[in-house]
Motif scaffolding. Sequence first.
Motif, PDB file in Angstrom:
ATOM      1  N   UNK A 462     -60.168  79.797 107.173  1.00  0.00           N
ATOM      2  CA  UNK A 462     -61.240  80.403 107.953  1.00  0.00           C
ATOM      3  C   UNK A 462     -60.920  81.884 108.155  1.00  0.00           C
ATOM      4  N   UNK A 463     -61.933  82.636 108.621  1.00  0.00           N
ATOM      5  CA  UNK A 463     -61.697  84.065 108.823  1.00  0.00           C
ATOM      6  C   UNK A 463     -60.619  84.301 109.874  1.00  0.00           C
ATOM      7  N   UNK A 524     -57.523  85.610 100.923  1.00  0.00           N
ATOM      8  CA  UNK A 524     -58.866  85.041 100.766  1.00  0.00           C
ATOM      9  C   UNK A 524     -59.249  84.151 101.955  1.00  0.00           C
ATOM     10  N   UNK A 525     -60.509  84.149 102.288  1.00  0.00           N
ATOM     11  CA  UNK A 525     -61.051  83.251 103.313  1.00  0.00           C
ATOM     12  C   UNK A 525     -62.494  82.929 102.951  1.00  0.00           C
ATOM     13  N   UNK A 533     -64.266  85.562 100.421  1.00  0.00           N
ATOM     14  CA  UNK A 533     -64.125  86.958 100.834  1.00  0.00           C
ATOM     15  C   UNK A 533     -62.646  87.243 101.056  1.00  0.00           C
ATOM     16  N   UNK A 534     -62.332  88.504 101.359  1.00  0.00           N
ATOM     17  CA  UNK A 534     -60.929  88.884 101.476  1.00  0.00           C
ATOM     18  C   UNK A 534     -60.692  89.754 102.713  1.00  0.00           C
ATOM     19  N   UNK A 535     -59.535  89.553 103.301  1.00  0.00           N
ATOM     20  CA  UNK A 535     -59.014  90.430 104.348  1.00  0.00           C
ATOM     21  C   UNK A 535     -57.944  91.311 103.713  1.00  0.00           C
ATOM     22  N   UNK A 595     -52.068  91.431  90.087  1.00  0.00           N
ATOM     23  CA  UNK A 595     -52.113  90.033  90.504  1.00  0.00           C
ATOM     24  C   UNK A 595     -51.179  89.851  91.688  1.00  0.00           C
ATOM     25  N   UNK A 596     -51.453  88.815  92.473  1.00  0.00           N
ATOM     26  CA  UNK A 596     -50.870  88.699  93.814  1.00  0.00           C
ATOM     27  C   UNK A 596     -49.369  88.505  93.845  1.00  0.00           C
TER      28      UNK A 596
END
Length: 755
Positions: A462-463, A524-525, A533-535, A595-596
């Motif tokens: 979750x966000x 990602x969330x 989406x991404x933070x 890449x992560x």
Amino acid sequence: MRKPLLLTQKIAVYATLACLLTSAITAPSRAIEKISGVSLSNTKQNPGTISGKIVDEKGEPLPGASIVIKELNKVVQANNDGSYSVSVPAGNYSVAVSFISYTTATLTKIAVKAGETTPLNVTLKGETGSLNEILVVGYGTQKRENATGAVDQITSKSLENRPISNLTQGLQGLLPNLNLKMMDGKPTQSPSYNIRGTTSIGQGGSALILIDGFEGDPSLLNPNDIESVSILKDAASAAIYGARGVFGVVLITTKKAEKGRTNVSYSTNYAIKSPLQVPDFVTDGYTWAKMFAEAFVNGDGAFPQNANKTQKFSQAYLDEFKRRVESGQPYNQVEVNPTTGEYTYYGSTDYYAELYKKNTAAFENNLSVSGGSDKASFLVSGRFLSQDGLFRYNSDDYDMKNIRARGSVQVFPWLSIENNADYSIMNYHNPINVGEGGGIWRNIADEGKPTMPLFNPDGTLTFASAYTVGDFFYGKNGIDTKREVFRNITGLRSNFFDNKFRVNADFTFRNTNNDKEQKRVQVPYSSTRGVTSFVGTTTNDLLFDLRETNYLATNIYAEYENRFGSDHYLKAMVGYNYEQSTYNRVAVQRNGIIFEDATDLNLALGQSITTGGGYEQWAILGGFSRLNYSFKDRYLVEVNARYDGSSKFPADQRYGFFPSVSAGWRINKEPFWKVSDKFISDLKLRASYGSLGNGNIASYAFQEQFNISQSGQILNGSRPQTTRNPAVLPEGLTWETSTTSNFGLDLTMLSGRLT
């Protein structure tokens, strides 16, 4: 800037080496004149000889022990192996043998015949009680009963069998007037030391911490290697360190090798730790939502539209939440809007319970091997400490490895060489949040609402989770710190004239690497089913920060110690000190990780590139001296002086002089004192007055500095480099001097059991 200091250093080193060479050349001829402390007498009188060895209860020799022939008022001292020999006329004698911290042994009716040798081996027993404690002071030791300054000390016994990650944690509450500021409590921290509060008007600073005579970081020491920790509280005791003793001095001494059969020691500790206190917040989702709505209406006069950046909030939502809770039936914490796919949350999440473990474990192993003979000794010790972090995910794990090798060799009866090398490496992982760059606790306060769970039904974050604890669960973001320290101290110990005159020299080199690697990637969330989406979209970068410090230092000092008759004791010391520190830094940061899991800078291809560097060098040159005198062990006087020069000040303000004087009166030694020693063992009045210096300023504060930076304005298609006028230089920049007075009463009672 450094030429005057370096020139003075070279002259002093050359002069000292010449003195040492002269001593080495002339030593054999002196040794012939007085082999093994033998007092030469007229052979026509056919004297006899008393000879033997002075040892402790373990059979270890006691070099420097005093042997007094009372009838002749004749004093000799034991050699380095504890042996002694003294010539006396034929007759019967009383012999008193003494050594610091040991009970004096008196033997009567020792018959000596002309031309014969009378063997007399003596075993001394260790004294008990604080009066006989040997205090480590500046460039030497001192018996507590003869100390005139304010000094306190603990030994290794106070640190035994304690599961502590660094020495400072073990010192809390053990030494009076030692104030420790633990900073944020991380095991990597080197806390601030302060003795007796603030002693500077404008410049901050910590106590001077010396490890085996040289500046060091106590957080990197193995607590099991510690022999003693002393603190010098007043100007009289700290003035010998002059320039940097204004905040007090902490002297840490590591263990030495013990001669004799080889000893192997192993210990292990396993500790379970838990947080003493964690925040206590409302974690029931409906209770929080109701209170949130009430507070928002009272504050803003309107009903809230959102609980955080993604969670919508309304009266209808609150009513539905209430209905679910009051129904008493299980209900889904996450609902999916069939039309939009948006998630609606009715959770009750304790984010701090998700953040912290209830318990953590620490595991420590220590191994030491020591031994030696009369001519050589060695000590090798190692330690491995592993401490689990507090966080459930991407935890802040810590480990420390230490190894130390110390030994000594008796090259000649008058010369020994010591070496003390240690290496430590510390690794620490610090997880970080990428959500707006805030810390985990601030982010929980801002976005970690209990109504939102950590995970959506499909397992995505979750966000609120991605912004807080979920970032840790994702496990990609963090700072890895590695600190390596290698230090080597080589010491020369020489003694002449029955150990009455000694010349000591210590040379040290320390290399410190403090490296940091940081990675920040997007987390990602999902707030809508099937949409990710991404933070942290503005970070997504790698940082490598390499810092190295090289430290060189030299201490050379000579001391003369003698007792004249039974009433007068004199000890004088003079020495030279030079220290130099050079710091270098290289840092580079680049965004656009492809890449992560990338860990190489070549895998970051963004256009935001930041580089940085740094260089700093300072030097201190000083001369120091100390004089101790006592009369009948009743009236005590000590005078210290230090003359220091620092490269941090202008040439005409570079040097400072810092003297001190102290005196003590042992009232219980007076003839009029009739109180039993079993009741009052020692009563001493003492007073001191002295000055200390503070040079805790930037290395180049007295020079005009032009800072170069990149302009925020675009000119001709680029951002040019700019500079500006330097700051105004202060006039008369020199040492801050702190002058202090100290008065004390030392009282020891009940045969040393109470102080």
